[in-house]
Design a protein around this motif. Structure first.
Motif, PDB file in Angstrom:
ATOM      1  N   GLN A 145       0.830  -1.203   0.000  1.00 44.40           N
ATOM      2  CA  GLN A 145       0.000   0.000   0.000  1.00 44.40           C
ATOM      3  C   GLN A 145       0.867   1.256   0.000  1.00 44.40           C
ATOM      4  OE1 GLN A 145      -0.417  -2.730   1.788  1.00 44.40           O
ATOM      5  NE2 GLN A 145      -2.508  -3.068   2.461  1.00 44.40           N
ATOM      6  N   THR A 149       0.795   4.656  -2.362  1.00 44.08           N
ATOM      7  CA  THR A 149       0.566   6.034  -1.904  1.00 44.08           C
ATOM      8  C   THR A 149       1.789   6.916  -2.129  1.00 44.08           C
ATOM      9  OG1 THR A 149       1.146   5.356   0.347  1.00 44.08           O
ATOM     10  CG2 THR A 149      -1.191   5.430  -0.189  1.00 44.08           C
ATOM     11  N   GLN A 169       0.204  11.664   4.879  1.00 44.39           N
ATOM     12  CA  GLN A 169      -0.912  11.159   4.071  1.00 44.39           C
ATOM     13  C   GLN A 169      -0.575   9.797   3.479  1.00 44.39           C
ATOM     14  OE1 GLN A 169      -3.878  12.214   3.996  1.00 44.39           O
ATOM     15  NE2 GLN A 169      -3.677  14.258   4.869  1.00 44.39           N
ATOM     16  N   ASN A 173      -2.946   6.745   4.838  1.00 47.93           N
ATOM     17  CA  ASN A 173      -3.827   6.108   3.852  1.00 47.93           C
ATOM     18  C   ASN A 173      -3.403   4.687   3.529  1.00 47.93           C
ATOM     19  OD1 ASN A 173      -5.918   8.173   3.034  1.00 47.93           O
ATOM     20  ND2 ASN A 173      -4.034   9.359   2.900  1.00 47.93           N
ATOM     21  N   ASP A 176      -4.495   2.396   6.635  1.00 49.55           N
ATOM     22  CA  ASP A 176      -5.945   2.205   6.706  1.00 49.55           C
ATOM     23  C   ASP A 176      -6.414   1.082   5.783  1.00 49.55           C
ATOM     24  OD1 ASP A 176      -6.142   4.117   8.606  1.00 49.55           O
ATOM     25  OD2 ASP A 176      -7.042   5.661   7.339  1.00 49.55           O
ATOM     26  N   ARG A 177      -5.585   0.721   4.816  1.00 46.73           N
ATOM     27  CA  ARG A 177      -5.900  -0.427   3.943  1.00 46.73           C
ATOM     28  C   ARG A 177      -5.174  -1.690   4.387  1.00 46.73           C
ATOM     29  NH1 ARG A 177     -10.370  -0.526   0.602  1.00 46.73           N
ATOM     30  NH2 ARG A 177     -10.746   1.612  -0.070  1.00 46.73           N
ATOM     31  N   ARG A 203      -6.758   6.466  12.586  1.00 44.39           N
ATOM     32  CA  ARG A 203      -7.985   5.718  12.915  1.00 44.39           C
ATOM     33  C   ARG A 203      -7.687   4.715  14.017  1.00 44.39           C
ATOM     34  NH1 ARG A 203     -12.243   5.042   8.457  1.00 44.39           N
ATOM     35  NH2 ARG A 203     -12.734   3.143   9.598  1.00 44.39           N
TER      36      ARG A 203
END
Lengths: 205, 277
Positions: A145, A149, A169, A173, A176-177, A203
């Motif tokens: 991932q 990104t 970022q 991001n 989160d995956r 998160r």
């Protein structure tokens, strides 16, 4: 159980900017799908040089302790702080010493060379093969991932504030995956005469 | 550290021939099926070789998150809760051997010094051997230096010893909780260490199946500055849930509390029955 590299989970990323570098990691420590701790940083400062370690948690601790010892001994012997390039070769040779029974870690080194003033980042596999990169280095269970990104967000010559936004970022991001990474992050922005450490909440699921 | 407490050397000599062959078999099997790097058994924990190099088994066939040798320790209960000025450590009282309960008043804890307590679960022989080896060395440190090792120093020492054993021929299969009270900073502390020597400082922790039942309760009800009474109330919620949902009787828990005054055992009634849905 799967691979030792993905029992505990975790992610780390380093990026080069204009006269600055960034290194960031998540904070999760898990056992497979169960999260045990949400405060397990994977970046370790050794003077001016920063080492990120993902992989098996026990080896993250063992290797970080080992390098704390080695870098302290280097500084006492040489009467000067270790440079990122020297650190990279120290990491490489230390890992290759365990060629046939490796530490299950994927290290990342980041720092600014104070002789040349140039930013430096590199990554390693678990047996010490160095991956020199001009742009970014990723490691951990979210590395797939992170490649996506970083490839999408990174551009050359980012200023420190823009680099912080980009690396944050990219990491947030990516994790989160990934089910095995996340739960907050640490971000270091390293400039010639200043280092900024920021804690990102991220998160919590 | 001195070698007077290292009785493992004798055991090492005894086991050498038995294990060498079986580990070499593991290596031979794994190396032929490995996808990339060659490895030898020298420095790699035996079960890590297995997981690293044998083809991965379907996840559905392994219901336990632990390695297969740990399943008995998964039903052992270790719980730790910190609060404003205390650390509670609770350990199940059942000494189990396979399906049999051998004892219902087992103490799975050892006091390392006046303000730190270690609770342990895992393979039968390893647990007490390792715990008492650590206890002896921590006590030796106190005698030599006329001061106690702090809880964080103790935790890192324990982790170091477990990590060193992990890359030896016969690792200890021991999970630990280290409860303590730091007299310098005046703060309670709790360290979670698993059999791979992963170390995590935590506000509350559990080992084995108790993790799945208790961590969610603790997530909801724990707060860093709860009082001792509130801590015991949360512990009661945890043990009630374990009574309700664990398929085996763990014979209640032994509760020990570490405060600035030292370690004490806390009365803990477990004669009441718990309603099951």
């Amino acid at each position: 159980m799967g691979s030792p590299f993905s029992i505990n989970g975790g992610a780390c990323v380093a990026m080069v900017g204009k006269d600055c570098v960034a290194i960031a990691c998540d904070l999760r420590l898990g056992m497979q799908a169960l999260t045990v701790s949400n405060n397990f940083p994977k970046i370790f400062p050794y003077g001016d040089v920063y080492l990120g370690l993902t992989g098996l948690a026990t080896d993250v601790s063992t290797v970080s302790d080992l390098f704390r010892y080695k870098v302290n001994m280097y500084r006492l012997r040489e009467e000067r702080p270790i440079s990122p390039q020297t650190m990279a070769n120290l990491v490489s040779s230390t890992l290759y010493e365990r060629r046939f029974g490796p530490y299950f870690v994927s290290p990342v080194v980041a720092g600014i060379n104070h002789t040349t003033g140039k930013p430096f980042i590199c990554g390693f596999d678990s047996i010490g093969c160095i991956d020199f990169a001009k742009d970014f280095i990723v490691s951990g269970t979210a590395s797939d991932q992170l490649f996506g990104t970083c490839e999408g967000l990174w551009e050359p010559d980012l200023a420190p504030e823009d680099l912080f936004e980009t690396v944050s970022q990219a990491l947030l991001n990516a994790v989160d995956r990934d089910a095995l990474s996340g739960w907050g992050a640490h971000v270091y922005i390293i400039e010639k005469d200043k280092v900024t450490k920021r804690l990102l909440k991220g998160r919590q699921d | 550290m001195p070698s007077i407490f290292r009785t493992r050397v004798q055991r090492a000599a005894f086991h050498r021939d038995h294990h060498r062959q079986s580990l070499l078999d593991i290596y031979r099997i794994s190396s032929s099926t490995s996808d990339s790097r060659a490895q030898t058994i020298d420095d790699t924990p035996a079960d890590l070789i297995l997981t690293a190099l044998t083809p991965s088994t379907p996840t559905s066939s392994s219901p336990s998150p632990h390695s297969s040798r740990l399943y008995s320790s998964s039903t052992e209960v270790l719980l730790g809760i910190t609060g404003k000025d205390f650390t509670i450590v609770a350990a199940s009282k059942a000494a189990m051997r396979g399906a049999t309960i051998l004892k219902a008043s087992d103490d799975k804890t050892r006091a390392l010094n006046s303000h730190s307590l270690m609770a342990f679960s895992g393979e039968a022989g390893d647990t007490i051997q390792f715990a008492e080896y650590i206890q002896a060395n921590i006590q030796l440190y106190s005698m030599r230096n006329a001061m106690d090792l702090s809880p964080s120093a103790t935790a890192n020492f324990v982790r170091g010893e477990l990590a060193r054993a992990l890359r030896s021929r016969k690792p200890y299969t021991v999970n630990l909780l280290l409860g303590g009270y730091d007299q310098i900073t005046d703060k309670p502390s709790l360290y979670w260490i698993d059999y791979l020597a992963s170390l995590a400082p935590l506000p509350y922790a559990a080992h084995g199946y108790a993790q799945y039942y208790c961590l969610s309760i603790l997530d909801k009800h724990h707060h860093p500055d709860i009082t001792f009474e509130q801590g015991m109330k949360i512990l009661r919620m945890c043990t009630d849930e374990l009574k309700r949902r664990l398929p085996v009787d763990f014979k209640g828990v032994l509760v020990k509390v570490i405060t600035k005054d030292g370690i004490r055992e806390e009365e803990y009634a477990d004669d009441h029955s718990v309603a099951c849905p």
